[in-house]
Design an enzyme around this catalytic site. Structure first.
Site, PDB file in Angstrom:
ATOM      1  N   ASP A 143      -4.877   4.920  -7.792  1.00 58.47           N
ATOM      2  CA  ASP A 143      -3.507   4.760  -7.312  1.00 58.47           C
ATOM      3  C   ASP A 143      -2.604   4.641  -8.539  1.00 58.47           C
ATOM      4  O   ASP A 143      -2.581   3.601  -9.195  1.00 58.47           O
ATOM      5  CB  ASP A 143      -3.357   3.504  -6.441  1.00 58.47           C
ATOM      6  CG  ASP A 143      -3.866   3.702  -5.019  1.00 58.47           C
ATOM      7  OD1 ASP A 143      -4.685   4.618  -4.815  1.00 58.47           O
ATOM      8  OD2 ASP A 143      -3.466   2.928  -4.140  1.00 58.47           O
ATOM      9  N   LYS A 195       2.297   7.032  -1.819  1.00 58.20           N
ATOM     10  CA  LYS A 195       2.162   5.619  -1.452  1.00 58.20           C
ATOM     11  C   LYS A 195       3.513   4.933  -1.628  1.00 58.20           C
ATOM     12  O   LYS A 195       4.215   5.150  -2.613  1.00 58.20           O
ATOM     13  CB  LYS A 195       1.097   4.955  -2.333  1.00 58.20           C
ATOM     14  CG  LYS A 195       0.909   3.462  -2.099  1.00 58.20           C
ATOM     15  CD  LYS A 195      -0.191   2.931  -3.012  1.00 58.20           C
ATOM     16  CE  LYS A 195      -0.268   1.410  -2.968  1.00 58.20           C
ATOM     17  NZ  LYS A 195      -1.306   0.886  -3.899  1.00 58.20           N
ATOM     18  N   LYS A 230       0.137   6.506   2.280  1.00 62.53           N
ATOM     19  CA  LYS A 230      -0.374   5.138   2.224  1.00 62.53           C
ATOM     20  C   LYS A 230       0.790   4.164   2.211  1.00 62.53           C
ATOM     21  O   LYS A 230       1.712   4.286   1.402  1.00 62.53           O
ATOM     22  CB  LYS A 230      -1.244   4.921   0.980  1.00 62.53           C
ATOM     23  CG  LYS A 230      -1.788   3.491   0.854  1.00 62.53           C
ATOM     24  CD  LYS A 230      -2.738   3.352  -0.320  1.00 62.53           C
ATOM     25  CE  LYS A 230      -3.155   1.908  -0.541  1.00 62.53           C
ATOM     26  NZ  LYS A 230      -4.097   1.755  -1.685  1.00 62.53           N
TER      27      LYS A 230
END
Length: 223
Positions: free
Chosen positions: A92, A154, A183
């Site tokens: 991430d 995300k 996400k």
């Protein structure tokens, strides 16, 4: 959505800067007990978390360029490679917010693409910090992430103000289409929050309060 299906899509996180090795051990024990599939810990703890969780087929993920995103691409790539060597299986990364705000879109795209390349096929998500962006910037960031070859956009880290909202998830889903990952992270505190976020279009949720979410409680955590 039943609680088992919800558990399967939650990335349980422990990213507080003061976390100790004992905290990581307890966190991993909770992960095993509650059946989460993926955890996120800071790079320093990846080897230890991997040692504890790999026998249980639980993935260890790592944040790259955390928590501001302003590291150079070379630094992000080096972080990614070392994390993979240490056992991480998901990445991430933080988008370069300064470059995005400066409309240096080629820089942003290349920064992401080089981390994706270093990830060698591992799932790579790109955090955009929605609370710090205008709607047009959110749209542009999502498009750049798709172009750069990542797997997910995300919403947030939860450390820089704001977090996942139903409106932002809907917006990002509308930009990336039905087959790209979204996400939601930051501020998802309850089971109802999580269901609303999923119904808005999220495929994954990141939460340090994951246990409270799946047991029907309320978490006070922002990340």
């Amino acid at each position: 959505m039943d609680k088992q299906k919800l558990t399967d899509i939650i990335d349980y996180t422990l990213l507080n800067p003061t976390v100790s090795r004992a905290d990581i051990k307890a966190f991993c024990q909770e992960t095993i007990e509650y059946g989460f599939k993926t955890v996120f810990v800071n790079p320093y703890y990846v080897p230890y978390a991997y040692e504890l969780l790999s026998p249980h087929n639980i993935k260890v993920g790592v944040p790259i360029g955390f928590s501001l995103g302003g590291a150079t691409t070379k630094t992000k790539v080096a972080e990614t490679k070392e994390a993979i060597e240490n056992g991480t299986e998901e990445i991430d990364m933080l988008i370069n917010l300064g470059a995005l705000k400066s409309q240096e879109y080629d820089v942003v795209r290349q920064d992401i693409a080089e981390v994706v390349n270093a990830s060698k096929g591992l799932t790579t998500k790109v955090i955009i910090e929605t609370a710090l962006l205008t709607e047009n910037e959110k749209v542009k960031a999502a498009k750049l992430i798709v172009e750069a070859g990542a797997d997910f956009v995300k919403t947030a880290t939860g450390f820089n103000g704001g977090g996942a909202t139903v409106e932002d998830v809907k917006l990002l889903r509308s930009v990336v289409g039905p087959d790209f990952g979204v996400k939601a992270a930051g501020g998802v505190r309850t089971y109802d929050d999580a269901i609303a976020i999923v119904e808005a279009g999220a495929d994954r949720i990141g939460a340090s309060g994951a246990i409270a979410i799946v047991t029907g409680g309320t978490s006070n955590a922002n990340y």
